[in-house]
Design a protein around this motif. Sequence first.
Motif, PDB file in Angstrom:
ATOM      1  N   PRO A 178       0.627  -1.184  -0.062  1.00 24.97           N
ATOM      2  CA  PRO A 178      -0.084  -0.027   0.033  1.00 24.97           C
ATOM      3  C   PRO A 178       0.756   1.181   0.052  1.00 24.97           C
ATOM      4  O   PRO A 178       0.327   2.338  -0.761  1.00 24.97           O
ATOM      5  CB  PRO A 178      -0.932  -0.290   1.153  1.00 24.97           C
ATOM      6  CG  PRO A 178      -0.897  -1.602   1.704  1.00 24.97           C
ATOM      7  CD  PRO A 178       0.350  -2.073   1.004  1.00 24.97           C
ATOM      8  N   SER A 234       2.672   1.724  -3.451  1.00 23.25           N
ATOM      9  CA  SER A 234       1.760   2.042  -4.643  1.00 23.25           C
ATOM     10  C   SER A 234       1.528   3.654  -4.466  1.00 23.25           C
ATOM     11  O   SER A 234       1.486   4.311  -5.380  1.00 23.25           O
ATOM     12  CB  SER A 234       0.529   1.314  -4.612  1.00 23.25           C
ATOM     13  OG  SER A 234      -0.160   1.246  -3.326  1.00 23.25           O
ATOM     14  N   ASN A 260      -1.945  -2.142  -7.549  1.00 22.13           N
ATOM     15  CA  ASN A 260      -1.067  -2.669  -6.376  1.00 22.13           C
ATOM     16  C   ASN A 260      -1.988  -4.119  -6.156  1.00 22.13           C
ATOM     17  O   ASN A 260      -3.184  -4.104  -5.829  1.00 22.13           O
ATOM     18  CB  ASN A 260      -1.265  -2.116  -5.085  1.00 22.13           C
ATOM     19  CG  ASN A 260      -0.732  -2.445  -3.772  1.00 22.13           C
ATOM     20  OD1 ASN A 260       0.227  -3.360  -4.127  1.00 22.13           O
ATOM     21  ND2 ASN A 260      -1.231  -2.403  -2.603  1.00 22.13           N
ATOM     22  N   GLN A 265      -2.152  -7.004  -3.796  1.00 18.76           N
ATOM     23  CA  GLN A 265      -1.563  -7.077  -2.411  1.00 18.76           C
ATOM     24  C   GLN A 265      -2.384  -8.286  -1.487  1.00 18.76           C
ATOM     25  O   GLN A 265      -3.667  -8.429  -1.749  1.00 18.76           O
ATOM     26  CB  GLN A 265      -1.984  -5.838  -1.738  1.00 18.76           C
ATOM     27  CG  GLN A 265      -1.721  -5.873  -0.431  1.00 18.76           C
ATOM     28  CD  GLN A 265      -0.049  -5.473   0.008  1.00 18.76           C
ATOM     29  OE1 GLN A 265       0.707  -4.713  -0.756  1.00 18.76           O
ATOM     30  NE2 GLN A 265       0.454  -6.480   0.858  1.00 18.76           N
ATOM     31  N   THR A 302      -6.171  -1.064  -5.809  1.00 19.69           N
ATOM     32  CA  THR A 302      -5.558  -2.170  -4.890  1.00 19.69           C
ATOM     33  C   THR A 302      -6.307  -3.357  -5.222  1.00 19.69           C
ATOM     34  O   THR A 302      -7.676  -3.245  -4.876  1.00 19.69           O
ATOM     35  CB  THR A 302      -5.474  -1.505  -3.500  1.00 19.69           C
ATOM     36  OG1 THR A 302      -4.587  -0.354  -3.628  1.00 19.69           O
ATOM     37  CG2 THR A 302      -5.016  -2.511  -2.455  1.00 19.69           C
ATOM     38  N   LEU A 321     -10.286   0.260  -4.247  1.00 18.33           N
ATOM     39  CA  LEU A 321      -9.947  -1.113  -3.719  1.00 18.33           C
ATOM     40  C   LEU A 321     -10.994  -2.197  -4.168  1.00 18.33           C
ATOM     41  O   LEU A 321     -12.144  -2.100  -4.124  1.00 18.33           O
ATOM     42  CB  LEU A 321     -10.037  -1.243  -2.046  1.00 18.33           C
ATOM     43  CG  LEU A 321      -9.348  -2.467  -1.616  1.00 18.33           C
ATOM     44  CD1 LEU A 321      -8.444  -2.112  -0.656  1.00 18.33           C
ATOM     45  CD2 LEU A 321     -10.500  -3.403  -1.069  1.00 18.33           C
TER      46      LEU A 321
END
Length: 153
Positions: free
Chosen positions: A29, A32, A46, A48, A72, A147
């Motif tokens: 996080p 990015s 990202n 993750q 993300t 996200l």
Amino acid sequence: SAGTYWDESKGCPKFTHLAITGGAIGSGPALSLGASLASPGKRVINIQADGSAMYGLQALWSQARERTPVTTIICANNSYAILKVECLKQEVPNPGCVTQAHTDLKGPVLDWCRLAEGQGVPAMRATTVGELAAALEKGLHTDSPFLIEACLA
């Protein structure tokens, strides 16, 4: 694990890849966020793991504050999988209940959409490939952070 990532991404358009060199988790996080601030106008993705993302959750707030175009993707398997790998490397024969409890993220289960939204980042949950494609389409065409909780477990 990113074991096959390099081979699978060979045919992709040119991109920059940032990764840790090993020995630490949770920097995605923040990496990015930094990548986005260093490259204005470029979309940052990202990918993750959920366990390691908990180490850097506060970076989502900074992404929202700075309105960075970071998408993300949380690979949510409800586990600290890397810690399980480390147990194997250390040849732990039969991990006991304490070890199992420390590598499990099921009690309580993390709700990444609510965690992101609480930091000011819109989010979607994907439980199928179709939902993931729709969430990616939305996330990649948003001018601010987004996200996606990709449910793997």
